[in-house]
Design an enzyme around this catalytic site. Structure first.
Site, short mmCIF file in Angstrom:
data_model
loop_
_atom_site.label_atom_id
_atom_site.label_comp_id
_atom_site.label_asym_id
_atom_site.label_seq_id
_atom_site.Cartn_x
_atom_site.Cartn_y
_atom_site.Cartn_z
N HIS A 106 29.64 7.74 45.12
CA HIS A 106 28.78 7.71 43.89
C HIS A 106 27.78 9.04 44.28
O HIS A 106 27.01 9.10 43.44
CB HIS A 106 27.88 6.48 43.90
N CYS A 107 27.79 9.47 45.47
CA CYS A 107 26.76 10.64 45.59
C CYS A 107 27.27 11.93 45.78
O CYS A 107 26.99 12.97 44.92
CB CYS A 107 26.17 10.37 46.92
N ILE A 108 28.20 12.34 46.70
CA ILE A 108 28.60 13.60 47.10
C ILE A 108 29.35 14.45 45.96
O ILE A 108 29.06 15.45 45.69
CB ILE A 108 29.25 13.47 48.67
N ILE A 147 28.74 14.34 42.98
CA ILE A 147 27.99 14.28 41.70
C ILE A 147 26.65 14.86 42.01
O ILE A 147 26.14 15.72 40.93
CB ILE A 147 27.65 13.16 41.23
N ASP A 148 25.95 14.60 42.93
CA ASP A 148 24.63 15.06 43.42
C ASP A 148 24.38 16.60 43.29
O ASP A 148 23.46 16.90 42.51
CB ASP A 148 24.05 14.48 44.48
#
Length: 441
Positions: A277-279, A281-282
């Protein structure tokens, strides 16, 4: 300068510090559910708000829908007063509202704040004086101040005076046995100094170490730096993998050797693409926001190009390997091993395995998968496969033209796979040495 209503601030701070406050967790997924359990465990009354009725129904009977969270913990929380609901009127009962909702990218790879904004607007009619709102969803610097602040104040509340607003990025790592919610330090940035004080009071009992910073923007940027650091280094090692492959060098052997250096090197490992959910997208949240300031984040975007190109590179390796056997991808029976985004979890968010499956299907392959943590391919916003997990046996493995190891769960029987698969494409470096049926990708 906001003139603080000291009585309102003191009342809320006292309730938080004495565990008399009611905590509202908005969004009961991989971030919100562990946080709910933590607050319930240490004696707070917790209300969980979610728009998904099926999740609320499951929680209401003490059933967990996340593999690494035991249903017994849900039942214990219920016995301590936890109340799950889809009724946002319950927000008025809460002293704290902690938002743990998704912040994905849209089809143009731009920030999609729809979940955050829709959630905020659903809460506002039920908000009152003496509440604190904490946003935990990863986003670009300025979101809390530019998007949440005006919406809350339009409802008649004065942030920093009669209500309080903080940003505190989540740092969950699903399935990591070395860390849990309480042991991961918590960064907290308030819109005002009074907001910061309330934010610290909100988290200080639940988290072993709270790290106050000077603003919501600093807290937002902190989260992005953490994940961009990982994305850039993974991009580097993915590029190194491609170079090493051309030179006939095993990149995993190189990384393991380099990791023996006791300083100046941190081991990052390549894979078939970025997941979670992070890498994936962020970094794009920051590159998008940077354009507002006339900046082009070339370094970050280059890493993004490398990482997003890895699934295509893996498929090219698979295609070449099949060609060596006189087979084409079209019509080939291919088994994808592991469709969660990382090993030993059931989390499918942004899993590169799904992109690999779609690329293979687009080339005419007959795609199946095996994943002991995901027995049926779940409903996803943008992807769909009507498939169940294939049981790994000598007979089933022998029936596939190719086995693509995408996520290296520990409970796969790797000896069985090695013995009976006709062709293995290993994207995780699970197999060491040389095997006649092995291609490292």
């Amino acid at each position: 300068m906001v003139n603080v209503n000291h009585q309102i601030k003191q009342n809320l701070q006292t309730k938080l510090e004495n565990k008399q406050a009611i905590i509202g967790i908005v969004g009961l997924g991989y971030v919100g559910l562990p946080l709910m359990l933590r607050y319930a465990d240490i004696g707070y009354k917790v209300i969980g708000l979610d728009i998904d009725q099926s999740k609320v129904d499951a929680l209401g009977i003490g059933k967990s829908y996340i593999e690494h969270i035991d249903s017994k913990k849900i039942a214990e929380a219920l016995s301590k007063g936890f109340k799950p609901t889809t009724d946002f009127h319950a927000a008025s009962e809460c002293d704290a509202l902690i938002l743990c909702v998704p912040t994905p990218l849209n089809k143009y790879r731009e920030p999609d704040l729809s979940f955050v904004l829709q959630t905020t607007e659903a809460l506002i009619p039920h908000m009152r004086e003496g509440q604190v709102v904490s946003l935990e969803s990863t986003t670009y610097p300025g979101t809390t101040q530019e998007e949440l602040l005006p919406r809350i104040e339009q409802a008649g509340l004065k942030v920093g005076k009669t209500a309080f607003l903080v940003y505190s990025p989540e740092r969950e790592d699903p399935g990591n046995p070395n860390f849990e919610t309480s042991t991961i330090p918590k960064v907290v940035g308030g819109h005002t100094l009074a907001c910061s004080d309330i934010g610290v009071a909100l988290y200080q009992h639940a988290i072993d170490k709270v790290v106050p910073v000077s603003s919501t923007k600093v807290a937002e940027m902190t989260k992005l730096l953490e994940n961009i650091h990982r994305a850039v280094n993974i991009g580097l090692v993915n590029e190194m993998k491609v170079v090493a492959d051309k030179m006939g060098i095993d990149i995993h052997e190189v990384i393991n050797a380099a990791a023996t250096k006791p300083f100046g090197f941190t081991a990052y490992y390549p894979g078939p693409g970025l997941g979670g959910h992070c890498i994936p997208i962020d970094p794009f949240y920051l590159t998008w926001k940077a354009r507002e300031y006339g900046l082009h984040t070339r370094f970050i975007e280059l890493a993004g190009e490398v990482n997003t190109g890895m699934p295509t590179w893996v498929i090219s390796k698979l295609t070449d390997a099949l060609n060596e056997q006189g087979k084409s991808v079209k019509g080939a029976k291919i088994l994808v091993l592991g469709i969660a985004y990382k090993k030993n979890v059931d989390d499918m968010r942004e899993s590169p395995s799904v992109e690999l499956m779609e690329l293979l299907e687009s080339k005419g392959a007959l795609v199946s998968y095996s994943d002991p943590h995901v027995l049926t391919f779940p409903k996803m916003r943008e992807h769909h496969f009507d498939l169940d997990s294939t049981e790994l046996t000598a007979e089933s493995l022998a029936g596939f033209d190719c086995v693509l190891l995408a996520t290296d769960h520990d409970n796969f029987d790797y000896d069985l796979i090695a013995q009976h698969a006709g062709l293995i494409i290993d994207t995780r470096g699970r197999y060491k040495g040389q095997m006649n049926n092995l291609v490292k990708a």
